[in-house]
Design an enzyme around this catalytic site. Structure first.
Site, mmCIF file in Angstrom:
data_model
loop_
_atom_site.group_PDB
_atom_site.id
_atom_site.type_symbol
_atom_site.label_atom_id
_atom_site.label_comp_id
_atom_site.label_asym_id
_atom_site.label_seq_id
_atom_site.Cartn_x
_atom_site.Cartn_y
_atom_site.Cartn_z
ATOM 1 N N SER A 50 0.877 -1.175 0.000
ATOM 2 C CA SER A 50 0.000 0.000 0.000
ATOM 3 C C SER A 50 0.913 1.223 0.000
ATOM 4 O O SER A 50 2.089 1.111 0.371
ATOM 5 C CB SER A 50 -0.844 0.003 1.277
ATOM 6 O OG SER A 50 -1.438 1.273 1.481
ATOM 7 N N TYR A 101 -1.951 -1.614 10.387
ATOM 8 C CA TYR A 101 -2.046 -1.944 8.959
ATOM 9 C C TYR A 101 -0.794 -1.412 8.243
ATOM 10 O O TYR A 101 -0.146 -2.129 7.491
ATOM 11 C CB TYR A 101 -3.323 -1.320 8.389
ATOM 12 C CG TYR A 101 -3.502 -1.474 6.894
ATOM 13 C CD1 TYR A 101 -3.789 -2.707 6.332
ATOM 14 C CD2 TYR A 101 -3.386 -0.373 6.037
ATOM 15 C CE1 TYR A 101 -3.956 -2.846 4.955
ATOM 16 C CE2 TYR A 101 -3.563 -0.501 4.670
ATOM 17 C CZ TYR A 101 -3.853 -1.740 4.135
ATOM 18 O OH TYR A 101 -4.016 -1.873 2.772
HETATM 19 N N1 LIG Z 1 -8.486 -0.827 -1.971
HETATM 20 C C1 LIG Z 1 -7.472 -0.042 -1.676
HETATM 21 O O1 LIG Z 1 -7.583 1.192 -1.761
HETATM 22 C C2 LIG Z 1 -6.152 -0.625 -1.257
HETATM 23 C C3 LIG Z 1 -5.098 0.251 -1.051
HETATM 24 C C4 LIG Z 1 -3.867 -0.244 -0.654
HETATM 25 C C5 LIG Z 1 -3.692 -1.602 -0.506
HETATM 26 N N2 LIG Z 1 -4.723 -2.445 -0.690
HETATM 27 C C6 LIG Z 1 -4.480 -3.882 -0.476
HETATM 28 O O2 LIG Z 1 -5.028 -4.624 -1.544
HETATM 29 C C7 LIG Z 1 -5.295 -5.944 -1.115
HETATM 30 C C8 LIG Z 1 -6.679 -6.346 -1.586
HETATM 31 O O3 LIG Z 1 -7.641 -5.517 -0.966
HETATM 32 P P1 LIG Z 1 -8.942 -4.976 -1.736
HETATM 33 O O4 LIG Z 1 -8.871 -3.514 -1.726
HETATM 34 O O5 LIG Z 1 -9.116 -5.696 -2.991
HETATM 35 O O6 LIG Z 1 -10.111 -5.339 -0.673
HETATM 36 P P2 LIG Z 1 -11.083 -6.576 -0.572
HETATM 37 O O7 LIG Z 1 -12.008 -6.607 -1.720
HETATM 38 O O8 LIG Z 1 -11.640 -6.524 0.804
HETATM 39 O O9 LIG Z 1 -10.121 -7.831 -0.713
HETATM 40 C C9 LIG Z 1 -9.454 -8.420 0.360
HETATM 41 C C10 LIG Z 1 -9.185 -9.860 -0.012
HETATM 42 O O10 LIG Z 1 -8.394 -10.460 1.027
HETATM 43 C C11 LIG Z 1 -9.008 -11.671 1.413
HETATM 44 N N3 LIG Z 1 -8.758 -11.953 2.818
HETATM 45 C C12 LIG Z 1 -9.048 -11.162 3.896
HETATM 46 N N4 LIG Z 1 -8.741 -11.819 5.026
HETATM 47 C C13 LIG Z 1 -8.236 -13.030 4.658
HETATM 48 C C14 LIG Z 1 -7.764 -14.160 5.379
HETATM 49 N N5 LIG Z 1 -7.750 -14.226 6.712
HETATM 50 N N6 LIG Z 1 -7.328 -15.226 4.673
HETATM 51 C C15 LIG Z 1 -7.361 -15.227 3.323
HETATM 52 N N7 LIG Z 1 -7.802 -14.197 2.593
HETATM 53 C C16 LIG Z 1 -8.246 -13.120 3.250
HETATM 54 C C17 LIG Z 1 -10.502 -11.494 1.131
HETATM 55 O O11 LIG Z 1 -11.126 -12.743 0.883
HETATM 56 P P3 LIG Z 1 -12.057 -13.567 1.896
HETATM 57 O O12 LIG Z 1 -12.807 -12.567 2.729
HETATM 58 O O13 LIG Z 1 -12.926 -14.365 0.980
HETATM 59 O O14 LIG Z 1 -11.109 -14.415 2.676
HETATM 60 C C18 LIG Z 1 -10.477 -10.663 -0.140
HETATM 61 O O15 LIG Z 1 -10.412 -11.503 -1.268
HETATM 62 C C19 LIG Z 1 -5.116 -5.943 0.405
HETATM 63 O O16 LIG Z 1 -3.864 -6.504 0.737
HETATM 64 C C20 LIG Z 1 -5.126 -4.469 0.755
HETATM 65 O O17 LIG Z 1 -4.380 -4.197 1.920
HETATM 66 C C21 LIG Z 1 -5.956 -2.003 -1.068
#
Ligand SMILES: NC(=O)c1ccc[n+]([C@@H]2O[C@H](COP(=O)([O-])OP(=O)(O)OC[C@H]3O[C@@H](n4cnc5c(N)ncnc54)[C@H](OP(=O)(O)O)[C@@H]3O)[C@@H](O)[C@H]2O)c1
Length: 266
Positions: free
Chosen positions: A143, A156
């Site tokens: 991130s 985080y």
């Molecule tokens: N969206 C943003 O603005 C943003 C910015 C910076 C970084 N990120 C990073 O991008 C990545 C994806 O996030 P996203 O934005 O796409 O949000 P998201 O739609 O909430 O995706 C999160 C994913 O992680 C999985 N997950 C959560 N807890 C887990 C666990 N205990 N075991 C296995 N899988 C798990 C969830 O699947 P299940 O619930 O089905 O397990 C889901 O597929 C994350 O690492 C996040 O920190 C996102």
């Protein structure tokens, strides 16, 4: 062509950035492994891949907070493919809580468990396979807060900073082993990440952030990530103007602190 017939394992593939990465790779002829906890959502992703013309998708449940689940997932993938070319370490959990909100470190441990320990546990297993096969590429969704601190996201941010140190070390240790690392630094991407974020008491935040909702389109984000990986970029910054904060933090820290204190953190 780079991803054609390559085994690409994407964690956090049930929604958001991971799901969108899967669709990018599906259209490029990859052999896909998709993982997360919600199997029903993964099955929907698999169906959509078939609609995009790719039926080579293995669904593997994984809970990144559970070592046994990580081991079982690894065995399942090894049995089918005997190799992993690309591991997209994308699954993760966010945070919406002030440091001063709670003295408990339960939520902090949970975030570190999923974002850091779960990710490195899977990485260690996959690395042995990659070394045996003489090729491997780790893609790690960090991130922009993996490069600086930000309100409501102390642990985080710490978990993402930890990933940078870990994977830089891994990359240097394997400089001559044909193992690559790409760190992905998204800014605000329109996903439901804030819904599942933990508050200071370790309870689910359950709210959609205005900032996140107004973020970059997730498919555009995935496109830029996959392009950066194909170019073997070490760092892939992706998002809107908020990604400038990484440069401000590095080159004009006084300005960074002023701006970061003013930006609405939700
Ligand atoms: N969206 C943003 O603005 C943003 C910015 C910076 C970084 N990120 C990073 O991008 C990545 C994806 O996030 P996203 O934005 O796409 O949000 P998201 O739609 O909430 O995706 C999160 C994913 O992680 C999985 N997950 C959560 N807890 C887990 C666990 N205990 N075991 C296995 N899988 C798990 C969830 O699947 P299940 O619930 O089905 O397990 C889901 O597929 C994350 O690492 C996040 O920190 C996102």
């Amino acid at each position: 062509m780079i991803f054609t017939d390559k085994v690409c394992w994407v964690t956090g593939a049930s929604s958001g950035i991971g799901e969108a990465i899967v669709y990018q790779l599906a259209t490029k002829g990859a052999k896909l492994v998709i993982s997360a906890r919600r199997l029903d959502e993964l099955e929907k992703v698999k169906i959509k891949c078939a609609e995009l013309g790719n039926k080579n998708v293995q669904v593997v449940a994984i809970d990144l907070s559970d070592q046994e689940s990580i081991s079982a997932a690894f065995r399942a993938v090894k049995n089918v493919h005997q190799r992993v070319d690309y591991l997209f370490n994308n699954g993760g959990l966010s945070q919406r809580g002030l440091v001063s909100d709670s003295e408990s470190i339960e939520a902090d441990r949970k975030i570190m468990e999923v974002n850091f320990f779960g990710t490195i546990a899977l990485t260690k297993k996959v690395l042995t396979l990659m070394l045996n096969n003489g090729f491997g590429h780790f893609v790690v969704t960090s991130s922009i807060v993996g490069k600086f601190g930000f309100p409501l996201r102390s642990t985080y941010s710490a978990s993402k900073h930890a990933l940078h140190g870990y994977f830089e070390s891994l990359a240097i240790e394997n400089f001559n082993n044909n193992i690559s690392v790409s760190m992905v630094l998204p800014g605000r991407i329109a996903t439901s990440l804030s819904l599942g974020a933990l508050n200071a008491e370790g309870k689910v935040h359950g709210e959609m952030d205005e900032g996140l909702a107004a973020g970059m389109d997730v498919n555009e984000c995935a496109k830029q990530i996959v392009k950066g990986v194909a170019l073997k970029k070490r760092e892939i910054l992706v998002g809107g103007k908020e990604i400038m904060m990484v440069h401000f933090r590095r080159f004009v820290p006084a300005l960074f602190y002023k701006l970061a204190a003013r930006i609405k953190p939700t």
